[in-house]
Motif scaffolding. Structure first.
Motif, short mmCIF file in Angstrom:
data_model
loop_
_atom_site.label_atom_id
_atom_site.label_comp_id
_atom_site.label_asym_id
_atom_site.label_seq_id
_atom_site.Cartn_x
_atom_site.Cartn_y
_atom_site.Cartn_z
N LEU A 25 0.05 0.71 -5.83
CA LEU A 25 1.43 1.15 -6.00
C LEU A 25 2.03 0.57 -7.28
CD1 LEU A 25 3.80 2.80 -4.96
CD2 LEU A 25 4.51 0.78 -3.65
N ALA A 26 1.78 -0.71 -7.53
CA ALA A 26 2.30 -1.34 -8.76
C ALA A 26 1.75 -0.62 -9.99
CB ALA A 26 1.94 -2.81 -8.79
N SER A 27 0.47 -0.27 -9.95
CA SER A 27 -0.14 0.43 -11.07
C SER A 27 0.44 1.84 -11.23
CB SER A 27 -1.66 0.51 -10.86
OG SER A 27 -2.27 1.24 -11.89
N LYS A 28 0.60 2.55 -10.13
CA LYS A 28 1.14 3.91 -10.17
C LYS A 28 2.55 3.93 -10.75
CE LYS A 28 2.14 7.89 -7.29
NZ LYS A 28 2.06 8.49 -5.98
N LEU A 29 3.36 2.96 -10.36
CA LEU A 29 4.73 2.89 -10.86
C LEU A 29 4.84 2.20 -12.21
CD1 LEU A 29 6.65 1.85 -7.60
CD2 LEU A 29 6.46 4.14 -8.61
N THR B 232 5.02 -8.76 1.96
CA THR B 232 6.09 -7.87 1.52
C THR B 232 6.36 -8.20 0.06
OG1 THR B 232 8.33 -7.06 1.97
CG2 THR B 232 7.94 -9.41 2.34
N GLN B 233 6.75 -7.18 -0.70
CA GLN B 233 6.89 -7.36 -2.15
C GLN B 233 7.88 -6.35 -2.71
OE1 GLN B 233 3.16 -6.83 -4.30
NE2 GLN B 233 3.74 -8.46 -5.69
N ARG B 234 8.51 -6.73 -3.81
CA ARG B 234 9.40 -5.84 -4.56
C ARG B 234 8.75 -5.51 -5.89
NH1 ARG B 234 15.54 -7.50 -3.57
NH2 ARG B 234 15.56 -7.41 -5.83
N LEU B 235 8.86 -4.24 -6.30
CA LEU B 235 8.29 -3.77 -7.55
C LEU B 235 9.37 -3.04 -8.33
CD1 LEU B 235 5.11 -2.10 -6.01
CD2 LEU B 235 5.21 -4.37 -7.05
N ALA B 236 9.47 -3.32 -9.63
CA ALA B 236 10.43 -2.63 -10.49
C ALA B 236 9.65 -1.94 -11.60
CB ALA B 236 11.43 -3.61 -11.08
N GLY B 237 9.76 -0.62 -11.63
CA GLY B 237 9.05 0.13 -12.66
C GLY B 237 9.93 1.22 -13.24
N GLY B 238 10.41 1.02 -14.44
CA GLY B 238 11.24 2.04 -15.08
C GLY B 238 12.44 2.40 -14.23
N GLU B 239 12.49 3.66 -13.81
CA GLU B 239 13.62 4.13 -13.00
C GLU B 239 13.36 4.03 -11.51
OE1 GLU B 239 15.02 7.91 -14.28
OE2 GLU B 239 14.90 7.37 -16.39
N PRO C 192 16.15 4.35 -6.84
CA PRO C 192 16.58 4.01 -8.19
C PRO C 192 16.98 2.55 -8.36
CG PRO C 192 18.32 5.18 -7.04
CD PRO C 192 17.11 5.19 -6.14
N ARG C 193 17.10 1.84 -7.25
CA ARG C 193 17.47 0.42 -7.28
C ARG C 193 16.99 -0.20 -5.97
NH1 ARG C 193 21.20 3.59 -5.63
NH2 ARG C 193 22.52 3.13 -3.85
N TYR C 194 17.07 -1.50 -5.86
CA TYR C 194 16.78 -2.16 -4.59
C TYR C 194 17.96 -1.98 -3.66
CZ TYR C 194 13.05 -4.60 -7.13
OH TYR C 194 11.94 -4.90 -7.86
N ASN C 195 17.69 -1.87 -2.38
CA ASN C 195 18.73 -1.83 -1.37
C ASN C 195 18.25 -2.73 -0.23
OD1 ASN C 195 20.36 -1.26 0.88
ND2 ASN C 195 20.73 0.83 0.20
N ASP C 196 18.57 -4.02 -0.35
CA ASP C 196 18.07 -4.99 0.60
C ASP C 196 18.56 -4.73 2.03
OD1 ASP C 196 16.52 -6.36 -1.28
OD2 ASP C 196 18.21 -7.62 -1.88
N THR C 197 19.77 -4.22 2.18
CA THR C 197 20.29 -3.96 3.52
C THR C 197 19.46 -2.87 4.21
OG1 THR C 197 22.50 -4.60 2.80
CG2 THR C 197 22.35 -3.30 4.82
N ALA C 198 19.22 -1.77 3.50
CA ALA C 198 18.42 -0.69 4.07
C ALA C 198 16.99 -1.15 4.31
CB ALA C 198 18.45 0.54 3.16
N TRP C 199 16.43 -1.91 3.36
CA TRP C 199 15.06 -2.40 3.52
C TRP C 199 14.95 -3.32 4.73
CZ3 TRP C 199 10.28 -1.37 2.91
CH2 TRP C 199 9.30 -2.36 3.05
#
Length: 165
Positions: free
Chosen positions: A91-95, A118-125, A147-154
């Motif tokens: 997933l990190a590679s794809k994004l 569990t992990q967070r990934l940021a890739g472009g948009e 488009p952004r992190y949403n910790d509450t929903a996650w």
């Protein structure tokens, strides 16, 4: 005092997104239970000679985010740990994403595994929050993409995950 509190209460209630309509979804084929903020579409694939794993996916979109729980039953239990690591890396590679340090994960009913993370990934948009874990030879990936992190929903989604005994 009461008249001042009423607008604040209305404002607080309107902050709860009506587009996230959380519902408990029992995924019998996966042996899992999860809260989804929308009605997920379900698909599954029986093993074939080309792809010997039984696989499935539950996914939906709400409020600009995609939520998914996928699973695959591996024919060789010794492949579980490498599969969990490969799922995160793929997933990190794809994004083409920058990955934050993974954190240990505990899901009720899972088989303990050092690659359950569990992990967070940021890739472009695209920003992803994911969790990988297993029970026996079945590997799971929970994913929230947006488009952004949403910790509450996650926290609502990932925190609801349960594996049936």
């Amino acid at each position: 005092m009461r008249s001042a509190a009423l607008p604040l209460l209305v404002l607080a209630l309107s902050a709860c997104s009506p587009s996230l309509d959380w519902r408990e979804v029992r995924l019998a084929e996966a042996g899992a239970l999860a809260l989804f903020p929308c009605k997920p579409e379900l698909s599954s694939h029986a093993p074939t000679p080309a792809e010997p794993a039984r696989m499935g996916l539950a996914q939906c979109k709400a409020a600009g985010f995609s939520f998914a729980l996928s699973w695959a039953e591996l024919p060789d239990p010794s492949r579980v740990e490498p599969a969990l690591q490969q799922m995160r890396e793929a997933l990190a590679s794809k994004l083409q994403a920058r990955a934050e340090a993974p954190r240990p994960l505990q899901v009720p009913g899972m088989t303990p595994n050092p690659q359950a993370l569990t992990q967070r990934l940021a890739g472009g948009e695209q920003h992803a929050q994911l969790a990988v874990f297993a029970r026996g030879p079945v590997v799971y990936q929970a994913l929230m993409l947006g488009p952004r992190y949403n910790d509450t929903a996650w926290d609502s989604f990932a925190g609801s995950l349960r594996l049936a005994p």
